[in-house]
Design a protein around this motif. Structure first.
Motif, PDB file in Angstrom:
ATOM      1  N   LEU A 245      11.068 -23.503  -4.403  1.00 54.53           N
ATOM      2  CA  LEU A 245       9.887 -24.355  -4.533  1.00 54.53           C
ATOM      3  C   LEU A 245       9.115 -24.035  -5.809  1.00 54.53           C
ATOM      4  N   ALA A 246       9.016 -22.736  -6.095  1.00 55.69           N
ATOM      5  CA  ALA A 246       8.283 -22.316  -7.284  1.00 55.69           C
ATOM      6  C   ALA A 246       8.945 -22.881  -8.530  1.00 55.69           C
ATOM      7  N   ARG A 247      10.264 -22.756  -8.598  1.00 60.19           N
ATOM      8  CA  ARG A 247      10.988 -23.252  -9.777  1.00 60.19           C
ATOM      9  C   ARG A 247      10.805 -24.757  -9.952  1.00 60.19           C
ATOM     10  N   ALA A 248      10.749 -25.473  -8.825  1.00 60.68           N
ATOM     11  CA  ALA A 248      10.651 -26.933  -8.901  1.00 60.68           C
ATOM     12  C   ALA A 248       9.208 -27.433  -8.888  1.00 60.68           C
ATOM     13  N   SER A 249       8.248 -26.500  -8.956  1.00 62.82           N
ATOM     14  CA  SER A 249       6.853 -26.899  -8.760  1.00 62.82           C
ATOM     15  C   SER A 249       6.312 -27.727  -9.917  1.00 62.82           C
ATOM     16  N   GLY A 250       5.465 -28.686  -9.600  1.00 65.01           N
ATOM     17  CA  GLY A 250       4.796 -29.497 -10.606  1.00 65.01           C
ATOM     18  C   GLY A 250       3.404 -28.962 -10.895  1.00 65.01           C
ATOM     19  N   GLU A 251       2.610 -29.737 -11.611  1.00 65.43           N
ATOM     20  CA  GLU A 251       1.227 -29.369 -11.961  1.00 65.43           C
ATOM     21  C   GLU A 251       0.415 -29.070 -10.694  1.00 65.43           C
ATOM     22  N   GLY A 252      -0.231 -27.904 -10.636  1.00 64.04           N
ATOM     23  CA  GLY A 252      -1.122 -27.593  -9.516  1.00 64.04           C
ATOM     24  C   GLY A 252      -0.422 -27.293  -8.206  1.00 64.04           C
ATOM     25  N   GLU A 253       0.860 -27.057  -8.271  1.00 59.12           N
ATOM     26  CA  GLU A 253       1.641 -26.756  -7.065  1.00 59.12           C
ATOM     27  C   GLU A 253       2.146 -25.323  -7.175  1.00 59.12           C
ATOM     28  N   PHE A 254       2.071 -24.552  -6.096  1.00 63.20           N
ATOM     29  CA  PHE A 254       2.560 -23.175  -6.189  1.00 63.20           C
ATOM     30  C   PHE A 254       2.773 -22.559  -4.806  1.00 63.20           C
ATOM     31  N   VAL A 255       3.574 -21.472  -4.788  1.00 63.11           N
ATOM     32  CA  VAL A 255       3.716 -20.679  -3.558  1.00 63.11           C
ATOM     33  C   VAL A 255       2.946 -19.385  -3.736  1.00 63.11           C
ATOM     34  N   TRP A 256       2.376 -18.886  -2.626  1.00 57.76           N
ATOM     35  CA  TRP A 256       1.613 -17.631  -2.664  1.00 57.76           C
ATOM     36  C   TRP A 256       2.257 -16.702  -1.642  1.00 57.76           C
ATOM     37  N   ILE A 257       2.860 -15.630  -2.162  1.00 59.72           N
ATOM     38  CA  ILE A 257       3.527 -14.655  -1.310  1.00 59.72           C
ATOM     39  C   ILE A 257       2.667 -13.403  -1.242  1.00 59.72           C
ATOM     40  N   GLY A 258       2.332 -12.988  -0.025  1.00 64.11           N
ATOM     41  CA  GLY A 258       1.493 -11.810   0.128  1.00 64.11           C
ATOM     42  C   GLY A 258       2.272 -10.639   0.711  1.00 64.11           C
TER      43      GLY A 258
ATOM     44  N   ILE B 242       6.252  -8.420   4.039  1.00 60.68           N
ATOM     45  CA  ILE B 242       5.694  -9.708   3.615  1.00 60.68           C
ATOM     46  C   ILE B 242       4.710 -10.198   4.676  1.00 60.68           C
ATOM     47  N   VAL B 243       3.480 -10.410   4.282  1.00 59.23           N
ATOM     48  CA  VAL B 243       2.412 -10.751   5.223  1.00 59.23           C
ATOM     49  C   VAL B 243       2.317 -12.265   5.420  1.00 59.23           C
ATOM     50  N   ASP B 244       2.401 -12.983   4.307  1.00 55.63           N
ATOM     51  CA  ASP B 244       2.321 -14.444   4.392  1.00 55.63           C
ATOM     52  C   ASP B 244       3.032 -15.027   3.185  1.00 55.63           C
ATOM     53  N   CYS B 245       3.526 -16.247   3.341  1.00 55.72           N
ATOM     54  CA  CYS B 245       4.190 -16.919   2.238  1.00 55.72           C
ATOM     55  C   CYS B 245       3.985 -18.409   2.440  1.00 55.72           C
ATOM     56  N   ALA B 246       3.137 -19.006   1.585  1.00 56.14           N
ATOM     57  CA  ALA B 246       2.779 -20.407   1.810  1.00 56.14           C
ATOM     58  C   ALA B 246       3.024 -21.237   0.559  1.00 56.14           C
ATOM     59  N   HIS B 247       3.221 -22.519   0.757  1.00 56.97           N
ATOM     60  CA  HIS B 247       3.439 -23.449  -0.334  1.00 56.97           C
ATOM     61  C   HIS B 247       2.237 -24.385  -0.410  1.00 56.97           C
ATOM     62  N   TYR B 248       1.616 -24.446  -1.598  1.00 61.77           N
ATOM     63  CA  TYR B 248       0.431 -25.279  -1.771  1.00 61.77           C
ATOM     64  C   TYR B 248       0.755 -26.423  -2.724  1.00 61.77           C
ATOM     65  N   LYS B 249       0.345 -27.606  -2.345  1.00 61.62           N
ATOM     66  CA  LYS B 249       0.621 -28.776  -3.178  1.00 61.62           C
ATOM     67  C   LYS B 249      -0.553 -29.733  -3.048  1.00 61.62           C
ATOM     68  N   GLN B 250      -1.018 -30.263  -4.157  1.00 63.53           N
ATOM     69  CA  GLN B 250      -2.145 -31.200  -4.147  1.00 63.53           C
ATOM     70  C   GLN B 250      -3.310 -30.690  -3.284  1.00 63.53           C
ATOM     71  N   GLY B 251      -3.587 -29.374  -3.405  1.00 64.19           N
ATOM     72  CA  GLY B 251      -4.741 -28.812  -2.720  1.00 64.19           C
ATOM     73  C   GLY B 251      -4.565 -28.574  -1.245  1.00 64.19           C
ATOM     74  N   LYS B 252      -3.327 -28.667  -0.740  1.00 63.95           N
ATOM     75  CA  LYS B 252      -3.136 -28.452   0.701  1.00 63.95           C
ATOM     76  C   LYS B 252      -1.956 -27.538   0.969  1.00 63.95           C
ATOM     77  N   ARG B 253      -2.105 -26.708   2.002  1.00 62.65           N
ATOM     78  CA  ARG B 253      -1.020 -25.848   2.425  1.00 62.65           C
ATOM     79  C   ARG B 253       0.042 -26.727   3.067  1.00 62.65           C
ATOM     80  N   GLN B 254       1.302 -26.512   2.694  1.00 61.99           N
ATOM     81  CA  GLN B 254       2.372 -27.386   3.153  1.00 61.99           C
ATOM     82  C   GLN B 254       3.065 -26.853   4.400  1.00 61.99           C
ATOM     83  N   ASN B 255       2.997 -25.556   4.653  1.00 65.28           N
ATOM     84  CA  ASN B 255       3.712 -24.976   5.797  1.00 65.28           C
ATOM     85  C   ASN B 255       2.782 -24.143   6.661  1.00 65.28           C
ATOM     86  N   GLU B 256       2.970 -24.176   7.968  1.00 67.84           N
ATOM     87  CA  GLU B 256       2.170 -23.348   8.869  1.00 67.84           C
ATOM     88  C   GLU B 256       2.712 -21.926   8.877  1.00 67.84           C
TER      89      GLU B 256
END
Lengths: 326, 326, 326, 326, 326
Positions: free
Chosen positions: B27-40, B2-16
């Motif tokens: 987080l993915a299951r509970a995500s609202g409109e335009g919110e998502f995690v990106w796992i690389g 796993i290279v990176d795993c970030a949580h994006y919400k309202q256009g901003k990365r939530q975790n460093e």
């Protein structure tokens, strides 16, 4: 560099001198039916497009494309505006090369912005031709698009004709006996034809869409004019395809003729070799050291031998001429 | 891995720091409109994908494909999620070979999982480019797909340009007199072009579908961005087709030139043979043993014979030079 | 030049002598169902078309096209009228060239105007054939269009047959041993076939539209007649495509045969060279100056040597004949 | 020969030993949702199919096709049942030949009948793989169709890879200097690729229909599985097309290289000929019988002449080596 | 010539002897569901068709087509009737030529009229096969159309197989060392394949329409039977396309092999030339007239020289054999 900026209303140009940009944007925003400003740029500075984008609300992706060259010909629909890419062609007769330029057009409510890159079609003539037609000018920004596309496509004709002329020269070269096979020139022409095809062909589909009335901001009255342009573009494209096919055939014919000419050479050589070998054989015979070779002691021996040699050479030469090897 | 795993919400990365997988799934299951995690992921271990499949409910067929390489580029719709396969290209200049990698993307409600195989396009730059655009990031997982596809297609341009350069070198080689015919190189380039075409071409149709809005989970605002990518991919594809056609023509021109050069050789040889055969014939004549050959007894006979030979050689050499056989 | 101008009503020609133009326009305007005037022009003066355009209200774009030659075959719909372009073909047997002419047709309510450019299909026969069919004539201007298109397409058949004959001649030439390779003629025929294809092929789509009833001013009864013409045009087109493919194959076969014939020549030459080299070697041997060469002192030496040479020549000749090199 | 006959219900095989045919037909007629019998035949006797047709009400045209081999791949819809033809492929490495077999499938309410002809894909593994997936098995006869088609298409991969390997060998052969041109092998491979394409290509359209859900008796849950197979088949087809194109290019490259190698040979020969002709000329000169040839009386004449000859030979050999003719 | 004329009702032929035409027309007019007369003509006299046209109300365009040969395969819809053109094929094994005939079918309410032109498919067997199937016969005139088309398409199979056999022979010829290149035969076969393709290919579209039920007068029950014929026709067409492609490849392989064989010949010749040139050089050396050539006075000189020559010849022969030039 801003080349011209004019305001058109009710089919007439409203200003003699180029307008100032801010004023043009104001007029565009306040424009009514069939009223628009046409801003012409040539190889714009980085800042120029940014300024225009801000003033006219151009879409970032369209602006990004307009900054760089080497776009494919296309028409892109951005809700309230269109972005059009055209490739212009100019045939450089001496180099036998097609030089390509590009024209990018932004068209929106009340404005047409044209951006020219590289050499090729100037647009002043398209503009003045349109200004001479108040009936079309009154149809709004679409008329300017038509004037430009029509100019660009009309400028393709000399390209196709230039290539046609060179193909005819190449054909003459290929089938002439005394000129070397023009393989490089054929290949070079084919390359240009392929490149040119890539400039013309992607234009056909958007032109068909314009003819079919798929773009709502283009007045219905103009559809026939776009059909006319579409018809010209298809004529160009069909001719280009024909040229491509012809050049492929010429390359093949050229190959066959190179082989035929090799046959001719081999025949000629072998004839010459045989003609020389025969008297050499005779001379070798009389060069033998046998004791008893009656001919050697004959006084007439030597002249007779020479005569025999000459006779052989002549007979062979005539023979090879008759079977067309010489 | 796993290279990176970030949580994006309202256009901003939530975790460093990269998130832990279980947390990301939550987080993915509970995500609202335009919110998502990106796992690389990069070249995942067998267990990695199984774990992800369980946590995110990935479809077995998609997971099966993602485990193996050598998939065709495609976009598959699984009701609540999509599975995307992309082939990345990198041109190895020295080997004149296109190296292919693969990127597999799972996209579903609240998550994007990217799996990279082999060399080629790293995705960190696509991620940081996207993070710099909060407006797009806020459009949800589709924005990540756009950022990746855009990166992959942009990375095709250097490939096409590298091949273009090599084609120009090959053209120069083919038409240069003093260099051997580069048949193997032409063939090799054509093979690479064909392979590359197979990586690009299947992508056009899914990109067209993305542009047309056929995938409901991709925000409408992004359609223009996918149209932009689609346009780039088509430009690549048209150029690749042109290159393929050019290489076919070069192969044919090459063949014609090999034949032409054979003609030149045969001419040269036959000229040399004739030049040597003529004095040999003269020598043979005076080697005959006739009693009465007046020339033989002349004091000047020998030098005259040598002169005659030299004269013949010279005359023939000049003649063959004039008809350009030598 | 106005060739003929007639008024047709209820399936019958109303006037013997050509009508005056103004009168014709008047009749056209007042025409009822199935009533029309047919004006035929041949290579019109610049003024002629302008006059007609004014009288009949022809569209400027159509008139512009009609003034110039080298249009693509097409049918254009102008609300109240159509503009049709046809290319006529005539095969010049001796030159083996297709000569093209053009026919432009304006058809509107109550009138048909035909404009002929260049050589090719006269229309008098089409007119008289139609006049012999009152039932069709009564269907209005569309019947005239059918009569003309039918004539033009029927005139394609002799072209295709002429080319077919020449292809058969060329085939015979290619495979005949004693005739030179007709590369130029093959190429020339292919060029004509490609050009001819470009005249026929664009016609297929408009004819399909006529058959499908896409043009409302053409009476439904005529659709079958246009289907018949469409069927003929497709037959022509398929035959032309076949000819193109055949000529490509002939060019390839020709190339192979040129190579085969080169093999034959090379074999023949080498056989002759070997046949001459053998006795020359023998002669050289007995030309050596060794003191002790017993054969030289034998009385029978010389005749035996000559016999040996002759025997060698004969043996070699027979050998090369058996392996078919001679 | 009946190979196996099993009854499946609620995702489980109901019988260990093959069922008797009459019993199977009874079960099929009484089958509920997701319940079916699967009868497997291998190269059936004439009577076998007649019996099955009677018991299961198979359509006469389908039975007629199933009796004969050499059918095209297809899926035919007979209201209450489908008839499917698949071609299996197996690559015989040593012969470099693709061996084709055929599988015919009848699928109707409550039954699947598979008929295998010739060599190729056994179906036992497809059956056991399906039996291990009760979830799919419970979806009815369509699941069996999927299992079979999936197996057949998966078995295409080794064929494509085998051909790929041979193409790489052939490439190495073509470009190796010291191996003869493998023309026959290239042609043979191309033939196999063309034949194989004919087996794979017609399958794409029916698979697309299965993916699109055009066949109502196939459970919707299976569409994704058919999409997976379709994707594999397209991958195969694209690779086969690539191979075909590569082989065409290899044939052309091969031709060019044959010509290049001929040039090399001709150069070598002519160099050797020149090297021998030069000393022969010198020897001929000193074989002349002139009275006054001062060199002849010199003691050093002979060794000098020999040295001159050797020097010439050496100089020429070096020269030809330098211009790379030797 | 009228070959047969029968009345079919409720699936049974009503008359043994051919009916008289007038009676047949009467029966056709009065025919009920599934009842029809089938009139078979072979190479009709001009009057025959006119009579039929009058009796059965055939459309003039269809009759015009039926009078002439060389129509394209097609199905034309005339409201109340259809006109069908089929091309029959027969392979003449010895000439390696496909002989074409034509069958024209008029089908309308209560009648089927078949017109045969030229050689090829007799229809008696189609008729008797249909008469053996009362169930199909009862479906009306469409059943007769099916019987005829099925017969025509089935007769294509021997043509394709005959060509297949000849292609295999040609392949063997091309790759056999000791047989001349069969260029003419390859070309000739390709010509036949192209011609045959033109007979089969246009049939596919109408057959697809018949399968899809586009022709209302054809009973729905028959659609499956037309699908079967369509499937056969597509199989034929795919095989014909494969053959065309194979023949193109053979022509190319043939060309490469001709070049390879030329290389072999050139190698052989140059080896022989070198083998003869070497002893000739030795002989020339000892033919020089130097005073002081010690070898000349040696008793063993001559035999040694001869031995040296023989040794050289042997050594060169072995050398050339080892590098496979001989």
């Amino acid at each position: 560099m801003i080349v011209d900026c004019a305001h058109y209303k009710q089919g007439k140009r409203q200003n003699e001198e180029p307008l100032e940009l801010g004023r043009a944007a104001q007029l565009a925003r306040a424009s009514g039916e069939g009223e628009f400003v046409w801003i012409g740029l040539h190889q714009p500075e980085p800042g120029d497009l940014a300024l225009l984008a801000e003033q006219f609300g151009l879409h970032e992706l369209a602006v990004e494309d307009a900054e760089r060259r080497h776009q494919r010909p296309k028409i892109e629909d951005y809700d309230d505006s269109y972005f059009i890419v055209l490739r212009t062609g100019h045939y450089h007769e001496r180099e036998e090369t097609v030089h390509f330029g590009e024209i990018h057009i932004f068209i929106g409510p009340g404005y047409v912005i044209t951006v020219r890159h590289g050499p090729g079609s100037e647009l002043a003539s398209a503009r003045s031709r349109l200004e001479a037609r108040p009936d079309l000018l009154a149809l709004g920004p679409g008329a300017a698009v038509w004037a430009i596309v029509d100019k660009v496509v009309d400028d393709y004709f000399p390209v196709v004709e230039g290539i046609e002329d060179d193909i005819e020269e190449v054909e003459a070269d290929v089938f002439a006996d005394d000129r070397p096979a023009p393989t490089e020139r054929i290949y070079h022409l084919k390359r240009e034809v392929i490149e040119f095809h890539r400039a013309v062909w992607p234009l056909l589909k958007p032109l068909e869409a314009l003819e079919a009335g798929a773009f709502v901001r283009v007045h219905d009255e103009l559809r026939r004019f776009f059909r006319d342009v579409h018809d010209h573009a298809r004529r160009i494209d069909e001719q280009v395809n024909t040229q491509r096919e012809l050049l492929t055939s010429i390359l093949e014919a050229n190959l066959a003729l190179v082989s035929v000419s090799q046959n001719e050479i081999v025949k000629k050589i072998s004839a010459i070799a045989a003609i020389i070998a025969a008297p050499t054989l005779i001379a070798s015979v009389y060069g033998m050291n046998f004791e008893y070779m009656p001919e050697l002691d004959e006084r007439a021996g030597y002249p007779l031998a020479l005569t025999a040699m000459a006779a052989f050479v002549l007979a062979l030469a005539l023979f090879f001429r008759r079977i067309r090897w010489l």
